[in-house]
Design a protein around this motif. Structure first.
Motif, PDB file in Angstrom:
ATOM      1  N   PRO A 157      12.576  -7.560  10.003  1.00 59.07           N
ATOM      2  CA  PRO A 157      11.166  -7.737  10.400  1.00 59.07           C
ATOM      3  C   PRO A 157      10.216  -7.178   9.349  1.00 59.07           C
ATOM      4  CG  PRO A 157      12.173  -5.926  11.612  1.00 59.07           C
ATOM      5  CD  PRO A 157      13.285  -6.597  10.852  1.00 59.07           C
ATOM      6  N   ALA A 158       9.040  -7.767   9.312  1.00 57.26           N
ATOM      7  CA  ALA A 158       8.016  -7.292   8.379  1.00 57.26           C
ATOM      8  C   ALA A 158       7.495  -5.941   8.851  1.00 57.26           C
ATOM      9  CB  ALA A 158       6.885  -8.304   8.306  1.00 57.26           C
ATOM     10  N   PRO A 159       6.932  -5.143   7.948  1.00 59.04           N
ATOM     11  CA  PRO A 159       6.347  -3.859   8.348  1.00 59.04           C
ATOM     12  C   PRO A 159       5.281  -4.064   9.424  1.00 59.04           C
ATOM     13  CG  PRO A 159       6.521  -3.994   5.960  1.00 59.04           C
ATOM     14  CD  PRO A 159       6.880  -5.345   6.490  1.00 59.04           C
ATOM     15  N   LYS A 160       5.202  -3.123  10.357  1.00 57.47           N
ATOM     16  CA  LYS A 160       4.245  -3.235  11.453  1.00 57.47           C
ATOM     17  C   LYS A 160       2.811  -3.013  10.985  1.00 57.47           C
ATOM     18  CE  LYS A 160       7.627  -1.613  14.846  1.00 57.47           C
ATOM     19  NZ  LYS A 160       7.964  -0.555  15.830  1.00 57.47           N
ATOM     20  N   SER A 161       2.641  -2.331   9.883  1.00 59.82           N
ATOM     21  CA  SER A 161       1.302  -2.070   9.362  1.00 59.82           C
ATOM     22  C   SER A 161       1.393  -1.993   7.845  1.00 59.82           C
ATOM     23  CB  SER A 161       0.744  -0.769   9.941  1.00 59.82           C
ATOM     24  OG  SER A 161      -0.626  -0.626   9.599  1.00 59.82           O
ATOM     25  N   THR A 162       0.272  -1.771   7.207  1.00 60.47           N
ATOM     26  CA  THR A 162       0.249  -1.730   5.747  1.00 60.47           C
ATOM     27  C   THR A 162      -0.758  -0.675   5.272  1.00 60.47           C
ATOM     28  OG1 THR A 162       0.048  -3.084   3.749  1.00 60.47           O
ATOM     29  CG2 THR A 162      -1.549  -3.484   5.507  1.00 60.47           C
ATOM     30  N   ILE A 163      -0.881  -0.549   3.970  1.00 62.78           N
ATOM     31  CA  ILE A 163      -1.802   0.428   3.391  1.00 62.78           C
ATOM     32  C   ILE A 163      -3.240  -0.015   3.642  1.00 62.78           C
ATOM     33  CG2 ILE A 163      -2.566   1.487   1.232  1.00 62.78           C
ATOM     34  CD1 ILE A 163       0.134   2.490   2.098  1.00 62.78           C
ATOM     35  N   ASP A 164      -4.094   0.922   4.015  1.00 64.27           N
ATOM     36  CA  ASP A 164      -5.517   0.635   4.215  1.00 64.27           C
ATOM     37  C   ASP A 164      -6.115   0.198   2.870  1.00 64.27           C
ATOM     38  OD1 ASP A 164      -8.301   0.720   4.587  1.00 64.27           O
ATOM     39  OD2 ASP A 164      -8.108   2.239   6.151  1.00 64.27           O
ATOM     40  N   PRO A 165      -6.748  -0.973   2.798  1.00 61.74           N
ATOM     41  CA  PRO A 165      -7.276  -1.452   1.511  1.00 61.74           C
ATOM     42  C   PRO A 165      -8.539  -0.740   1.046  1.00 61.74           C
ATOM     43  CG  PRO A 165      -7.814  -3.004   3.256  1.00 61.74           C
ATOM     44  CD  PRO A 165      -6.936  -1.961   3.878  1.00 61.74           C
ATOM     45  N   ASP A 166      -9.146   0.100   1.876  1.00 60.73           N
ATOM     46  CA  ASP A 166     -10.392   0.783   1.523  1.00 60.73           C
ATOM     47  C   ASP A 166     -10.114   1.847   0.461  1.00 60.73           C
ATOM     48  OD1 ASP A 166     -12.830   1.991   1.308  1.00 60.73           O
ATOM     49  OD2 ASP A 166     -13.079   2.404   3.447  1.00 60.73           O
ATOM     50  N   ARG A 182      -5.454   9.079   4.163  1.00 66.55           N
ATOM     51  CA  ARG A 182      -6.100   8.193   5.138  1.00 66.55           C
ATOM     52  C   ARG A 182      -5.637   6.747   4.950  1.00 66.55           C
ATOM     53  NH1 ARG A 182     -11.178   9.504   7.157  1.00 66.55           N
ATOM     54  NH2 ARG A 182     -11.123   7.412   8.090  1.00 66.55           N
ATOM     55  N   ARG A 183      -5.419   6.359   3.702  1.00 69.75           N
ATOM     56  CA  ARG A 183      -4.983   4.986   3.439  1.00 69.75           C
ATOM     57  C   ARG A 183      -3.545   4.754   3.908  1.00 69.75           C
ATOM     58  NH1 ARG A 183      -6.381   2.733  -2.387  1.00 69.75           N
ATOM     59  NH2 ARG A 183      -5.791   0.857  -1.236  1.00 69.75           N
ATOM     60  N   ALA A 184      -2.721   5.810   3.868  1.00 66.44           N
ATOM     61  CA  ALA A 184      -1.323   5.675   4.296  1.00 66.44           C
ATOM     62  C   ALA A 184      -1.161   5.890   5.795  1.00 66.44           C
ATOM     63  CB  ALA A 184      -0.453   6.670   3.538  1.00 66.44           C
ATOM     64  N   LEU A 185      -2.206   6.360   6.455  1.00 61.45           N
ATOM     65  CA  LEU A 185      -2.111   6.702   7.877  1.00 61.45           C
ATOM     66  C   LEU A 185      -1.677   5.531   8.760  1.00 61.45           C
ATOM     67  CD1 LEU A 185      -2.470   9.069   9.789  1.00 61.45           C
ATOM     68  CD2 LEU A 185      -4.867   8.392  10.089  1.00 61.45           C
ATOM     69  N   PRO A 186      -2.133   4.279   8.523  1.00 66.08           N
ATOM     70  CA  PRO A 186      -1.680   3.171   9.386  1.00 66.08           C
ATOM     71  C   PRO A 186      -0.165   3.013   9.434  1.00 66.08           C
ATOM     72  CG  PRO A 186      -3.569   2.479   8.087  1.00 66.08           C
ATOM     73  CD  PRO A 186      -3.167   3.823   7.568  1.00 66.08           C
ATOM     74  N   ILE A 187       0.517   3.301   8.331  1.00 67.17           N
ATOM     75  CA  ILE A 187       1.976   3.185   8.325  1.00 67.17           C
ATOM     76  C   ILE A 187       2.595   4.258   9.209  1.00 67.17           C
ATOM     77  CG2 ILE A 187       4.032   3.355   6.857  1.00 67.17           C
ATOM     78  CD1 ILE A 187       2.452   2.146   4.629  1.00 67.17           C
ATOM     79  N   VAL A 188       2.047   5.478   9.143  1.00 67.87           N
ATOM     80  CA  VAL A 188       2.558   6.561   9.986  1.00 67.87           C
ATOM     81  C   VAL A 188       2.306   6.253  11.458  1.00 67.87           C
ATOM     82  CG1 VAL A 188       2.423   9.026  10.468  1.00 67.87           C
ATOM     83  CG2 VAL A 188       2.178   8.215   8.120  1.00 67.87           C
ATOM     84  N   GLU A 205      -2.400   2.045  -7.481  1.00 65.42           N
ATOM     85  CA  GLU A 205      -2.830   1.309  -8.674  1.00 65.42           C
ATOM     86  C   GLU A 205      -2.215  -0.089  -8.700  1.00 65.42           C
ATOM     87  OE1 GLU A 205      -1.930   3.521 -12.167  1.00 65.42           O
ATOM     88  OE2 GLU A 205      -3.610   4.911 -11.934  1.00 65.42           O
ATOM     89  N   VAL A 206      -0.964  -0.184  -8.233  1.00 60.67           N
ATOM     90  CA  VAL A 206      -0.305  -1.494  -8.173  1.00 60.67           C
ATOM     91  C   VAL A 206      -0.827  -2.297  -6.989  1.00 60.67           C
ATOM     92  CG1 VAL A 206       1.908  -2.678  -7.907  1.00 60.67           C
ATOM     93  CG2 VAL A 206       1.764  -0.613  -9.311  1.00 60.67           C
ATOM     94  N   LEU A 207      -0.872  -1.674  -5.807  1.00 64.29           N
ATOM     95  CA  LEU A 207      -1.276  -2.406  -4.607  1.00 64.29           C
ATOM     96  C   LEU A 207      -2.729  -2.842  -4.646  1.00 64.29           C
ATOM     97  CD1 LEU A 207       0.499  -0.322  -1.809  1.00 64.29           C
ATOM     98  CD2 LEU A 207       1.289  -2.407  -2.927  1.00 64.29           C
ATOM     99  N   ASP A 208      -3.560  -2.094  -5.384  1.00 64.17           N
ATOM    100  CA  ASP A 208      -4.986  -2.445  -5.467  1.00 64.17           C
ATOM    101  C   ASP A 208      -5.256  -3.502  -6.537  1.00 64.17           C
ATOM    102  OD1 ASP A 208      -5.587  -0.693  -3.453  1.00 64.17           O
ATOM    103  OD2 ASP A 208      -6.104   0.963  -4.790  1.00 64.17           O
ATOM    104  N   THR A 209      -4.236  -3.845  -7.312  1.00 63.08           N
ATOM    105  CA  THR A 209      -4.392  -4.901  -8.320  1.00 63.08           C
ATOM    106  C   THR A 209      -4.337  -6.254  -7.631  1.00 63.08           C
ATOM    107  OG1 THR A 209      -3.312  -3.527  -9.993  1.00 63.08           O
ATOM    108  CG2 THR A 209      -3.491  -5.875 -10.457  1.00 63.08           C
ATOM    109  N   ARG A 210      -5.416  -6.977  -7.704  1.00 60.73           N
ATOM    110  CA  ARG A 210      -5.488  -8.279  -7.051  1.00 60.73           C
ATOM    111  C   ARG A 210      -4.923  -9.366  -7.949  1.00 60.73           C
ATOM    112  NH1 ARG A 210      -5.017  -7.537  -2.328  1.00 60.73           N
ATOM    113  NH2 ARG A 210      -4.205  -5.610  -3.177  1.00 60.73           N
TER     114      ARG A 210
END
Length: 600
Positions: A11-20, A27-33, A331-336
């Motif tokens: 299954p895919a992850p239930k949540s992801t890194i906050d893009p803000d 705070r950005r990693a909190l949704p995964i926790v 730095e990687v995840l924020d690269t569009r």
């Protein structure tokens, strides 16, 4: 009726890194926790229960000493059974808490790795032109592990530190003055923790960055081991790795210096509290204002304070390393991706008409490949593209499949700009066979069936036969089930190219780009491949990037590209008669082809 699609195995992850990006890394990693909060909260709750049980043990000892040993008003056996029961309950609860905590840790790591991998496979070619593979491997492994350790174990360490609160509350209920004495060193410990945090962060960033440099050196040397050995460069590469490892060693030494400077103080200050308890408590016992049992209990409570503060120092170091690692991951995840999926993607079968209209393109490093190129390929025709090295021939296929986007003009398929098509739909219908094919370390059957994993063996064999691969595949020890080495290096260059052609033919795309796909195949085998391809290419739009005269014979039309533009177009005979530049290019190709046929 076709069978319903099977659900994904993983299954895919239930949540992801906050893009803000304005938020802190935590705070950005909190949704995964929070996606795993049930298991994590269960673990923390059990830890809390274990702590409540644990802090009762010194109090039971106090009562046993004062009542059973000194005053002799109670039986000692009852207190012994109480201590044994509390120990069993504490051990069992801590076992469950640890089990749930490790489950949370691995699930968070699973999510982080999948998020990172899913992002990497969406990134375009231009991203990989800029970023080193070893750097990405480091951020996808050691950096993710550092973040996972802090996200999972950080809350647990904080709960463990609550034992200080519980112990202090019990100490206050037993002897308030002695409790204040026991906790006198705590403000100093808190202040030292802040200073330690500030000192460790830049070193943590440096360690992770230099570990990535070592990973890059190792990755390049493993992938390029044949070149290293061919030029007897082993010692130079070992020296290069030693230099990178030496920089990591310096960073680790600096980290060890900071730890050795601060950690002993953090760990031993509670022991100073123990000395103060013995001094003041002993005086109070002599004066009669405290009992011997209270002193024993306070000693146990002060000893209980040491592990949490030791873990607190570890948590500070984990937090700084996690912060540095998280920033490298972000730095990687924020690269569009420059290759954006259209808002309303088109998913229609492609007929195969291809048009390059005023196409201009430059690679990310600034190399200009195409300068206003105009070319139209009718559906169902085969076009050979020839030109000197660096003229922009291979770029046509990369733009057609949207590996890159044009910097000017447009590429159209069936009258639509390729940027209007859904990426997966476009690439499923535009097959590309590169001159340096990549094969996976799986069986030959799985390599050929990569684009159609559910293909029957008969279809795989038919594609291999058309690509001239069936003969050598059947001669292998396990035939189509033979597992090839990494990148297919257990096969020859020509064999790898034939497997790659078969892989493209099995998908049966309406548009096919052969980018010098038979350059490593000898002339006799190439002739057999061409004979099989003539029937397969009929009614299929095919663009052949040709570096051999024999390949041009497959084409209906020949296009000469020079300096990023179409210099001439026509049949082979027409260009030979009217275009001297075409004759010059063919002469160069013929000379190179002749050199290949001359034995050493």
């Amino acid at each position: 009726m076709s069978a319903p699609p099977q659900p994904p195995r993983y299954p895919a992850p239930k949540s992801t890194i906050d893009p803000d990006q304005s938020r802190s890394w935590l705070r950005r990693a909190l949704p995964i926790v929070l996606a795993h909060r049930r298991v994590l909260l269960t673990s923390l709750g059990l830890s809390l229960v274990g702590l409540l049980v644990q802090v009762q043990i010194p109090n039971v000892m106090r009562l046993g000493i004062d009542h059973a040993l000194i005053a002799r008003t109670d039986r000692l056996a009852g207190y012994v059974w109480w201590l044994a029961g509390l120990a069993v309950v504490s051990g069992f609860v801590n076992y469950l808490a640890r089990r749930f905590l490790l489950r949370t840790a691995y699930e968070i790591e699973y999510d982080l790795r999948n998020i990172m991998y899913a992002h990497l496979i969406r990134m375009p070619y231009g991203f990989y032109d800029r970023v080193q593979t070893g750097e990405l491997m480091s951020r996808s492994s050691s950096d993710i592990r550092a973040v996972q350790m802090y996200l999972a174990f950080g809350p647990s360490i904080l709960v463990q530190c609550l034992i200080a609160v519980f112990a202090f509350a019990l100490m206050l209920s037993i002897e308030p003055l002695l409790a204040v004495v026991a906790m006198a060193t705590m403000p100093v410990i808190a202040l030292l923790g802040v200073w330690m945090r500030r000192a460790i962060f830049p070193v943590s960033w440096l360690i992770q960055s230099r570990l990535a440099q070592v990973a890059t050196v190792v990755d390049e040397n493993i992938n390029g081991v044949r070149i290293v050995k061919a030029f007897a460069g082993e010692q130079r590469q070992v020296t290069l790795l030693a230099s990178a490892a030496d920089r990591v060693r310096w960073a680790y030494r600096r980290d060890a210096y900071i730890r050795s400077r601060w950690s002993p103080t953090l760990e031993n200050l509670p022991r100073l509290g123990l000395a103060l308890v013995l001094l003041c408590g002993g005086w109070m016992v002599i004066e009669g204002s405290a009992t011997v049992g209270a002193i024993v209990a306070f000693n146990s409570y002060v000893l209980m304070l040491q592990p949490p503060f030791r873990m607190l120092g570890m948590m500070i170091m984990m937090g700084q390393r996690a912060a540095a690692s998280a920033q490298r991951i972000y730095e990687v995840l924020d690269t569009r991706s420059e290759i954006a999926e259209p808002a309303d993607p088109v998913r229609t079968p492609i007929l195969g008409e291809v048009e390059f209209a005023g196409v201009e393109f430059a690679y990310p490093d600034g190399t200009v490949a195409l300068r206003g190129l105009d070319l139209r390929v009718s559906a169902g025709t085969t076009v050979a593209v020839v030109g000197r090295t660096g003229s922009g021939k291979s770029t046509l296929g990369r733009l057609l499949a949207r590996y890159y986007d044009t910097t000017g003009g447009s590429v159209r398929v069936d009258g639509r700009d390729v940027r209007e098509y859904a990426l997966d739909s476009l690439r499923e219908q535009v097959g590309i066979v590169p001159d340096e094919p990549f094969l996976f370390s799986v069986s030959i059957r799985d390599n050929i069936a990569f684009g159609r994993p559910d293909a029957e063996l008969a279809d795989v064999v038919a594609a291999a036969r058309a690509a001239g691969a069936d003969g050598f595949v059947r001669a292998l020890p396990e035939g189509y089930d033979t597992v090839i080495g990494e990148r297919g290096y257990t096969l020859s260059g020509g064999q790898r190219q034939r497997v790659a052609i078969a892989r493209a033919l099995l998908v049966n795309p309406p548009v096919l780009v052969l980018d010098d796909a038979t350059s490593a195949v000898d002339v006799h085998v190439e002739q057999r491949i061409h004979a099989a391809l003539r029937d397969l290419l009929r009614n299929r739009t095919t663009i052949i990037v040709a570096h051999r005269l024999s390949t041009i014979a497959l084409a209906d039309t020949v296009v000469l590209i020079e300096d990023g533009r179409v210099a001439a177009q026509g049949t082979h005979d027409e260009l030979m008669a009217a275009e001297p530049r075409y004759r010059d290019v063919l002469a160069t190709m013929q000379s190179a082809d002749a050199d290949e046929q001359v034995p050493a």
